[in-house]
Design a protein around this motif. Structure first.
Motif, PDB file in Angstrom:
ATOM      1  N   GLU A  44      32.536 -32.260 -31.176  1.00 28.29           N
ATOM      2  CA  GLU A  44      33.524 -33.054 -31.905  1.00 28.29           C
ATOM      3  C   GLU A  44      33.036 -34.491 -32.086  1.00 28.29           C
ATOM      4  N   ASN A  45      32.443 -35.063 -31.050  1.00 28.49           N
ATOM      5  CA  ASN A  45      31.905 -36.420 -31.161  1.00 28.49           C
ATOM      6  C   ASN A  45      30.802 -36.484 -32.204  1.00 28.49           C
ATOM      7  N   ARG A  49      30.512 -38.576 -36.242  1.00 27.68           N
ATOM      8  CA  ARG A  49      29.505 -39.607 -36.520  1.00 27.68           C
ATOM      9  C   ARG A  49      29.198 -39.637 -38.006  1.00 27.68           C
ATOM     10  N   SER A  50      29.007 -40.844 -38.521  1.00 23.55           N
ATOM     11  CA  SER A  50      28.679 -40.958 -39.941  1.00 23.55           C
ATOM     12  C   SER A  50      27.185 -40.729 -40.189  1.00 23.55           C
TER      13      SER A  50
END
Length: 89
Positions: A44-45, A49-50
Motif C-alpha cells: 500500500e505504501n 508513491r508518485s
C-alpha cells in the motif's frame, strides 16, 4: 501431520525454519495475519508513491522481499486448515 513443518520459503535443501503445528490455532492465525498485514502495508505504501523506480533488479528484489512473508503466511494458514479439517484453497 508432523509436529514441525518446514516453511516452504526455506532457501536450502536442509530447512532451518519450521512451524510448530501443535500450537493453538489462534497463535498460528496471529502469526499468519502479522506476515500478511506487513506485506499489505508495504504494498500500500508503494502504491501511494508518485515515483517508483522500474529498475528490473530493484523490482526483482522487492518481489522476493514480499514473497517470503507471503509464503510463510500461506504455510501457516495451510496448517490451520489442516487442523480444522478444511479443504485447502
Amino acid at each position: 501431520m508432523n509436529q514441525y513443518m518446514a516453511l516452504t520459503s526455506n532457501d536450502s535443501a536442509t530447512p532451518a525454519l519450521f512451524i510448530d503445528t501443535t500450537v493453538p490455532l489462534e497463535i498460528l492465525l496471529d502469526a499468519a495475519s502479522y506476515r500478511l498485514q506487513a506485506v499489505t502495508q508495504v504494498m500500500e505504501n508503494l502504491a501511494l508513491r508518485s515515483e517508483i523506480s522500474s529498475d528490473a533488479v530493484v523490482l526483482s528484489d522487492f518481489a522476493l522481499l514480499c514473497s517470503i512473508p507471503l509464503r510463510d503466511g500461506c504455510d501457516l494458514l495451510d496448517v490451520v486448515a489442516r487442523r480444522m479439517d478444511m479443504p485447502r484453497i
